[in-house]
Design a protein around this motif. Structure first.
Motif, PDB file in Angstrom:
ATOM      1  N   PHE A 295      12.204 110.310  10.255  1.00 28.56           N
ATOM      2  CA  PHE A 295      11.578 109.046   9.888  1.00 28.56           C
ATOM      3  C   PHE A 295      11.745 108.755   8.401  1.00 28.56           C
ATOM      4  O   PHE A 295      11.929 107.604   8.001  1.00 28.56           O
ATOM      5  CB  PHE A 295      10.110 109.019  10.305  1.00 28.56           C
ATOM      6  N   ALA A 296      11.700 109.795   7.570  1.00 28.57           N
ATOM      7  CA  ALA A 296      11.913 109.615   6.132  1.00 28.57           C
ATOM      8  C   ALA A 296      13.345 109.165   5.862  1.00 28.57           C
ATOM      9  O   ALA A 296      13.578 108.278   5.026  1.00 28.57           O
ATOM     10  CB  ALA A 296      11.605 110.908   5.383  1.00 28.57           C
ATOM     11  N   LEU A 297      14.310 109.755   6.549  1.00 26.45           N
ATOM     12  CA  LEU A 297      15.713 109.369   6.374  1.00 26.45           C
ATOM     13  C   LEU A 297      15.948 107.931   6.811  1.00 26.45           C
ATOM     14  O   LEU A 297      16.623 107.157   6.122  1.00 26.45           O
ATOM     15  CB  LEU A 297      16.624 110.313   7.155  1.00 26.45           C
ATOM     16  N   MET A 298      15.380 107.560   7.949  1.00 28.83           N
ATOM     17  CA  MET A 298      15.547 106.191   8.430  1.00 28.83           C
ATOM     18  C   MET A 298      14.868 105.196   7.492  1.00 28.83           C
ATOM     19  O   MET A 298      15.390 104.102   7.242  1.00 28.83           O
ATOM     20  CB  MET A 298      15.018 106.043   9.856  1.00 28.83           C
ATOM     21  N   GLY A 299      13.714 105.565   6.947  1.00 24.83           N
ATOM     22  CA  GLY A 299      13.025 104.701   5.998  1.00 24.83           C
ATOM     23  C   GLY A 299      13.831 104.499   4.725  1.00 24.83           C
ATOM     24  O   GLY A 299      13.926 103.385   4.206  1.00 24.83           O
ATOM     25  N   ALA A 300      14.424 105.574   4.214  1.00 15.76           N
ATOM     26  CA  ALA A 300      15.265 105.476   3.021  1.00 15.76           C
ATOM     27  C   ALA A 300      16.475 104.593   3.299  1.00 15.76           C
ATOM     28  O   ALA A 300      16.865 103.767   2.468  1.00 15.76           O
ATOM     29  CB  ALA A 300      15.702 106.867   2.568  1.00 15.76           C
ATOM     30  N   PHE A 301      17.067 104.766   4.485  1.00 13.98           N
ATOM     31  CA  PHE A 301      18.217 103.938   4.861  1.00 13.98           C
ATOM     32  C   PHE A 301      17.811 102.469   4.918  1.00 13.98           C
ATOM     33  O   PHE A 301      18.481 101.604   4.372  1.00 13.98           O
ATOM     34  CB  PHE A 301      18.783 104.392   6.209  1.00 13.98           C
ATOM     35  N   ARG A 302      16.695 102.175   5.569  1.00 14.35           N
ATOM     36  CA  ARG A 302      16.229 100.794   5.719  1.00 14.35           C
ATOM     37  C   ARG A 302      15.970 100.153   4.344  1.00 14.35           C
ATOM     38  O   ARG A 302      16.401  99.032   4.078  1.00 14.35           O
ATOM     39  CB  ARG A 302      14.959 100.732   6.571  1.00 14.35           C
ATOM     40  N   ARG A 303      15.271 100.877   3.462  1.00 15.73           N
ATOM     41  CA  ARG A 303      14.972 100.331   2.131  1.00 15.73           C
ATOM     42  C   ARG A 303      16.250 100.012   1.352  1.00 15.73           C
ATOM     43  O   ARG A 303      16.368  98.940   0.752  1.00 15.73           O
ATOM     44  CB  ARG A 303      14.115 101.313   1.326  1.00 15.73           C
ATOM     45  N   GLN A 304      17.193 100.950   1.361  1.00 17.54           N
ATOM     46  CA  GLN A 304      18.415 100.742   0.596  1.00 17.54           C
ATOM     47  C   GLN A 304      19.266  99.623   1.201  1.00 17.54           C
ATOM     48  O   GLN A 304      19.845  98.822   0.471  1.00 17.54           O
ATOM     49  CB  GLN A 304      19.224 102.034   0.499  1.00 17.54           C
ATOM     50  N   ALA A 305      19.340  99.555   2.514  1.00  8.97           N
ATOM     51  CA  ALA A 305      20.111  98.494   3.164  1.00  8.97           C
ATOM     52  C   ALA A 305      19.521  97.125   2.825  1.00  8.97           C
ATOM     53  O   ALA A 305      20.260  96.172   2.563  1.00  8.97           O
ATOM     54  CB  ALA A 305      20.152  98.715   4.676  1.00  8.97           C
ATOM     55  N   ARG A 306      18.204  97.033   2.803  1.00  7.38           N
ATOM     56  CA  ARG A 306      17.562  95.760   2.414  1.00  7.38           C
ATOM     57  C   ARG A 306      17.911  95.399   0.982  1.00  7.38           C
ATOM     58  O   ARG A 306      18.216  94.243   0.673  1.00  7.38           O
ATOM     59  CB  ARG A 306      16.047  95.862   2.560  1.00  7.38           C
ATOM     60  N   LYS A 307      17.850  96.400   0.082  1.00  8.25           N
ATOM     61  CA  LYS A 307      18.190  96.157  -1.323  1.00  8.25           C
ATOM     62  C   LYS A 307      19.618  95.663  -1.476  1.00  8.25           C
ATOM     63  O   LYS A 307      19.918  94.904  -2.396  1.00  8.25           O
ATOM     64  CB  LYS A 307      18.023  97.428  -2.145  1.00  8.25           C
ATOM     65  N   GLU A 308      20.484  96.109  -0.574  1.00  5.57           N
ATOM     66  CA  GLU A 308      21.894  95.736  -0.653  1.00  5.57           C
ATOM     67  C   GLU A 308      22.217  94.494   0.172  1.00  5.57           C
ATOM     68  O   GLU A 308      23.378  94.144   0.348  1.00  5.57           O
ATOM     69  CB  GLU A 308      22.770  96.925  -0.252  1.00  5.57           C
ATOM     70  N   GLY A 309      21.185  93.824   0.674  1.00  3.17           N
ATOM     71  CA  GLY A 309      21.362  92.529   1.316  1.00  3.17           C
ATOM     72  C   GLY A 309      21.748  92.538   2.784  1.00  3.17           C
ATOM     73  O   GLY A 309      22.211  91.528   3.301  1.00  3.17           O
ATOM     74  N   TRP A 310      21.544  93.652   3.476  1.00  3.54           N
ATOM     75  CA  TRP A 310      21.836  93.683   4.901  1.00  3.54           C
ATOM     76  C   TRP A 310      20.849  92.799   5.649  1.00  3.54           C
ATOM     77  O   TRP A 310      19.683  92.682   5.272  1.00  3.54           O
ATOM     78  CB  TRP A 310      21.723  95.106   5.436  1.00  3.54           C
ATOM     79  N   MET A 311      21.312  92.204   6.727  1.00  3.94           N
ATOM     80  CA  MET A 311      20.451  91.432   7.616  1.00  3.94           C
ATOM     81  C   MET A 311      19.598  92.419   8.442  1.00  3.94           C
ATOM     82  O   MET A 311      20.042  93.538   8.723  1.00  3.94           O
ATOM     83  CB  MET A 311      21.288  90.577   8.559  1.00  3.94           C
TER      84      MET A 311
END
Length: 75
Positions: A21-37
């Motif tokens: 869950f921590a890995l997925m959360g880190a992925f989600r946060r970074q993807a949002r920062k990089e403008g992913w939909m």
């Protein structure tokens, strides 16, 4: 492994809490920062959860560039 996006984020998975869950959360946060939909992020995370822990790691790694050399901005 089947995913609908070939995009990659800049995220170092090495050194992060190994909890899924921590890995997925880190992925989600970074993807949002990089403008992913939102749907692109959900597609990757749904694929990551479609197997065991090793599948989750392989899926996330396949969507991270320079995953050893780059740092998550929150760490």
């Amino acid at each position: 492994m089947t995913t609908t996006t070939n995009k990659k984020i800049t995220l170092a998975l090495v050194g992060l809490d190994g909890n899924a869950f921590a890995l997925m959360g880190a992925f989600r946060r970074q993807a949002r920062k990089e403008g992913w939909m939102g749907q692109e992020i959900d597609d990757v995370l749904n694929e990551a959860m479609n197997g065991d822990y090793n599948h989750l790691l392989a899926t996330l790694i396949s969507h991270c560039q320079d995953s050893i050399d780059c740092k998550d901005d929150d760490n």
